[in-house]
Write an enzyme that holds these catalytic residues in place. Structure first.
Site, PDB file in Angstrom:
ATOM      1  N   HIS A  54       9.672  46.384  61.689  1.00 24.43           N
ATOM      2  CA  HIS A  54       9.109  45.797  60.459  1.00 24.43           C
ATOM      3  C   HIS A  54       7.609  45.586  60.680  1.00 24.43           C
ATOM      4  CE1 HIS A  54      10.155  43.286  56.708  1.00 24.43           C
ATOM      5  NE2 HIS A  54       8.845  43.277  56.785  1.00 24.43           N
ATOM      6  N   GLU A  68       9.717  49.758  54.795  1.00 24.28           N
ATOM      7  CA  GLU A  68       8.631  50.132  53.881  1.00 24.28           C
ATOM      8  C   GLU A  68       7.607  51.107  54.468  1.00 24.28           C
ATOM      9  OE1 GLU A  68       6.759  46.845  51.942  1.00 24.28           O
ATOM     10  OE2 GLU A  68       8.600  46.238  50.977  1.00 24.28           O
TER      11      GLU A  68
HETATM   12  C1  BGC Z   1       7.351  43.220  53.298  1.00 19.07           C
HETATM   13  C2  BGC Z   1       7.325  41.782  53.778  1.00 19.07           C
HETATM   14  C3  BGC Z   1       6.299  41.007  52.984  1.00 19.07           C
HETATM   15  C4  BGC Z   1       6.700  41.019  51.536  1.00 19.07           C
HETATM   16  C5  BGC Z   1       5.786  40.240  50.601  1.00 19.07           C
HETATM   17  C6  BGC Z   1       7.256  43.373  51.807  1.00 19.07           C
HETATM   18  O1  BGC Z   1       6.357  44.385  51.534  1.00 19.07           O
HETATM   19  O2  BGC Z   1       8.444  43.912  53.838  1.00 19.07           O
HETATM   20  O3  BGC Z   1       7.045  41.800  55.145  1.00 19.07           O
HETATM   21  O4  BGC Z   1       6.127  39.718  53.460  1.00 19.07           O
HETATM   22  O5  BGC Z   1       6.722  42.338  51.074  1.00 19.07           O
HETATM   23  O6  BGC Z   1       4.520  40.810  50.567  1.00 19.07           O
END
Ligand code: BGC
Length: 407
Positions: A110, A155
């Site tokens: 992550h 992501e």
């Molecule tokens: C991510 C998280 C992040 C969240 C809010 C996602 O893109 O996986 O790590 O905190 O969005 O921005």
């Protein structure tokens, strides 16, 4: 009428190691913080030491699932050398979830990379897919007995965009179209890189390609060891759509292709399920005014339906692995969650195979380049005392989890 969800539906919340654990130093993000480029996570929520307390809270809130990530640098502190102590910690974490009747969903990566990997090129490296698959295979062997649901990468597109196009995350590379046309480089991002012209864009594309290959290789390696595991990738679906205007429609289709489909097609079906992270919905040509969350993102909970619809073409089960709202005062969160769950229910009624919903996040935590300002948690965290306080919206969600229905 109550909106009932399928039997065995998973309800829970998500976290990620670097954002909550604390004490992670041997990674690119901590190194960037030491250089002053981004805030330092330091002790974060001290979840590394307080996970039992946090899982008690999750249980008290009616959750029967929890998504977490494990920290690569704790498990493989040196290239090819695995640390038994590192993996043992996560074994305990998974057992603590199981002891509370909470199903774990483990993400292998992550956003944070061990420095031995990032400083030798990270996901730009030609052998990045093999290196990542070696780590994935080790995790499958060691933790596969404690956990059935694994996601390889979180992501990929957000990560590649922020690290190699926008230059706001490590390794802070930037591609600007204006620079490209002028064949110059404004080099504002920490003046670290001076590649000109098309080169940064080609590097960006290479990183995307390597991330896809890393997932595929990890999938094959993990399935060989644990054929019974459910292995997914966590996709960042940004929903683009348009008003009546055909040009806007064309732009939206190109954006969806470039952001979501092109990458997903490159995985060649090598996954058992898909994790969906939903935060953004952009309608080209739309002049309506939307309310905004603290972070400035439009509040459009129902757009999760469009995101599910987009992924349904891949004909695999979908878990909502993240979706949430930055809302310090907790004024919008309850309705936001209800609005999303209504949209998820509609998707299921229409035949889309959705298996679970994980709110981002269980706890307020470290929001990457934005530090600790943004509050996504069902549970508020005091970053001085580490006291946890449950927000009212957590009870709105609890009712849904416990009834397995939106009443
Ligand atoms: C991510 C998280 C992040 C969240 C809010 C996602 O893109 O996986 O790590 O905190 O969005 O921005």
């Amino acid at each position: 009428m109550d909106k009932k969800f399928p039997k065995d539906f998973y309800w829970g919340a998500a976290t990620a190691s670097y954002q909550v654990e604390g004490g992670i130093e041997d990674v690119d993000w901590a190194e960037a913080a030491r250089r002053g480029y981004v805030p330092h996570a330091r002790k974060a929520c001290d979840h590394y030491n307080r996970y039992e307390e946090d899982f008690d809270i999750a249980k008290s809130l009616g959750h029967n699932a929890h998504r977490l990530s494990i920290e690569w640098s704790r498990i493989e502190p040196e290239a090819g050398k695995f640390d038994e102590g590192g993996i043992e910690h996560y074994r305990k974490v998974l057992r603590a979830l199981r002891a509370r009747g909470i199903e774990p969903f483990v993400t292998l990566w992550h956003f944070t990379s061990p420095t031995w990997f990032s400083e030798t090129g990270g996901f730009e490296r030609g052998d990045a897919p093999e290196v990542f698959a070696r780590y994935a295979a080790y995790v499958a062997k060691e933790l596969g007995g404690e956990c059935r649901h694994f996601s390889t990468i979180n992501e990929p597109i957000v990560y590649a965009n922020n690290g190699w196009l926008r230059g706001t995350w490590p390794p802070f590379k930037r591609f600007s179209f204006i620079d490209f046309v002028r064949m110059t480089n404004s080099g504002k991002m920490h003046n670290r890189f001076s590649q000109k012209g098309i080169v940064p864009f080609l590097t960006y594309l290479r990183v995307r390609k390597n991330l896809a290959a890393a997932h595929r290789k990890a999938y094959v390696a993990m399935k060989k060891i644990r054929p019974e595991s459910d292995i997914s990738i966590v996709r960042d679906v940004f929903v683009f759509d348009a008003n009546w205007n055909p040009i806007n429609k064309l732009i939206a289709s190109i954006m969806n292709w470039f952001w979501t489909y092109r990458f997903q097609n490159g995985l060649k079906g090598q996954y058992d399920s898909i994790g969906l992270n939903y935060y953004f919905h952009k309608t080209f040509g739309d002049r309506r005014k939307y309310k905004k969350s603290d972070i400035g993102w439009h509040i459009r909970p129902e757009g999760i339906y469009n995101a599910l619809y987009m992924l349904s073409r891949y004909k695999k089960p979908i878990f909502i692995s993240e979706t949430g709202i930055a809302d310090r005062e907790d004024v919008y969160r309850g309705d936001y969650i209800r609005g999303q769950i209504r949209a998820v229910h509609l998707a299921i009624e229409e035949g889309i195979d959705v298996r679970g919903f994980m709110y981002w996040s269980l706890l307020d935590n470290f929001e990457w380049a934005l530090g600790y300002e943004q509050k996504f948690g069902l549970v508020e965290v005091d970053f001085q005392t580490f006291k946890r306080t449950i927000r009212p919206s957590a009870y709105v969600y609890k009712e849904i989890c416990e009834k397995n229905a939106l009443v």
